[in-house]
Design an enzyme around this catalytic site. Sequence first.
Site, PDB file in Angstrom:
ATOM      1  N   SER A 179      85.544   9.275 -55.827  1.00 19.41           N
ATOM      2  CA  SER A 179      86.062  10.343 -54.973  1.00 19.41           C
ATOM      3  C   SER A 179      87.575  10.190 -54.842  1.00 19.41           C
ATOM      4  CB  SER A 179      85.374  10.297 -53.605  1.00 19.41           C
ATOM      5  OG  SER A 179      85.674  11.448 -52.857  1.00 19.41           O
ATOM      6  N   ASN A 180      88.179  10.841 -53.881  1.00 20.03           N
ATOM      7  CA  ASN A 180      89.622  10.714 -53.659  1.00 20.03           C
ATOM      8  C   ASN A 180      89.899  10.769 -52.159  1.00 20.03           C
ATOM      9  OD1 ASN A 180      90.167  13.571 -52.817  1.00 20.03           O
ATOM     10  ND2 ASN A 180      89.323  13.945 -54.851  1.00 20.03           N
ATOM     11  N   ARG A 181      91.171  10.659 -51.806  1.00 24.43           N
ATOM     12  CA  ARG A 181      91.518  10.477 -50.394  1.00 24.43           C
ATOM     13  C   ARG A 181      91.742  11.785 -49.629  1.00 24.43           C
ATOM     14  NH1 ARG A 181      92.583   5.051 -49.844  1.00 24.43           N
ATOM     15  NH2 ARG A 181      93.550   4.056 -51.644  1.00 24.43           N
ATOM     16  N   SER A 182      91.412  12.931 -50.226  1.00 22.32           N
ATOM     17  CA  SER A 182      91.630  14.195 -49.505  1.00 22.32           C
ATOM     18  C   SER A 182      90.893  14.191 -48.165  1.00 22.32           C
ATOM     19  CB  SER A 182      91.126  15.357 -50.366  1.00 22.32           C
ATOM     20  OG  SER A 182      91.042  16.521 -49.584  1.00 22.32           O
TER      21      SER A 182
ATOM     22  N   ALA B 217      90.361  19.039 -53.210  1.00 23.57           N
ATOM     23  CA  ALA B 217      90.800  18.094 -54.241  1.00 23.57           C
ATOM     24  C   ALA B 217      89.564  17.766 -55.070  1.00 23.57           C
ATOM     25  CB  ALA B 217      91.375  16.851 -53.594  1.00 23.57           C
TER      26      ALA B 217
END
Length: 393
Positions: free
Chosen positions: A205-208, A271
């Site tokens: 995943s990502n930090r959005s 994101a």
Amino acid sequence: MLAGKRILLIVSGSVAAFKAPALVRLLRAEGAAVMAILTAGGARFVTRETLAALTAQPVHQDLWAAEESIGHIKLARWADAVAVVPASASMLARMAQGLATDLASTVLLATRAPVVVAPAMNPAMWEHPATRANVAKLLARGVRFAGPTSGPMAEPESGPGRMLEPEEILAAIQALSGPQPLAGRHILVTSGPTQEPIDPVRYISNRSSGKQGHAIAGALAALGARVTLVSGPVIQPDPPGVEVVKVETARQMLAACEAALPADAAICAAAVADWRVAQEAGQKLKKEPGAEAPTLAMALNPDILATLSTHAQRPALVVGFAAETEKVVAHAQAKLARKGCDWILANDVSADVFGGEENTIHLVTRQGVEDWPRLPKSEVAARLAARIAKAFS
Ligand code: CTP
């Protein structure tokens, strides 16, 4: 801001009715005239006398009372806005069905004024598929939702279904009484990260944080749009008055977006993970003693912004974001052409933006570039919503 406005307050049966008198005081302090309808359930929690004293008006309870038998039409016409506070599960169900079984539901059927509801119920009732379906129906019909939020209930449990505080409901009523340039428009917003599974317990995943996308959805709803917010996993609360569709993966996000079409505009603020793991393991990957670390083969995810931009049911306005650390405008212009969207909000992420409170935006269109100052994400959202309203005016 509410000076001279006539607010019809419907108090239905929920413990949260005890907050309705406080709302009456706030409304009157803003200069509004308030008239109350008390349902049979509501009368179990707050008295007619309290509401009559605070509204300085007779309280209406009975569809068939001699002085009220034609009253429902008069009441429906009297109101500049109708606020159902609290809105019980039963009240929402009657509204969704269009039932006219008591004075409150009959007035709600007869009014042409904008309606805002502040739901209050047990989390299990709020999450029940029947209530979900009723809420979706009412949102599609343009009913505005103020809350609910999550928090402690009257019963010793916690969860979604807690009514907003009177100050927050006042803000929703004020928004309803303000300009609604996007009334009648349906706008799709994506927000948050996606999670791409590796196996049943791991994901990429990502930090959005979803802060910007959620703020945009809320700002569009405040201008009267019907908003479908397709969101990856975030801890942001659902913005008031917005239909939220929760997804995990990019492919689910695309499916939810396509299911929400047709829309007048789409704002892609999510994101989205560019890649997913090609073969999601059905069982948890185990580390065998002495074995090498696994190699993950990746597959390309669908590009939701590009797909919507070339879709058979393409929204008239498609807006994307670009996160750039250098040559911000040049890269955004290239992205605009590549994705086929109408506007790009180019975001200078050389500063701390992910999860932060502010954004520096350059609005890139085919006509040119607008440089916005560094602004809180809520202000970016309000500006974008106003800009979209202007584009549709
Ligand atoms: N987007 C999307 N679906 C994807 C990837 C991106 O809808 N699979 C959207 C995002 O919501 C955003 C825009 O496309 O509106 C961002 O484009 P992207 O190509 O991912 O660019 P950046 O993240 O800015 O970075 P880079 O150019 O380095 O890829």
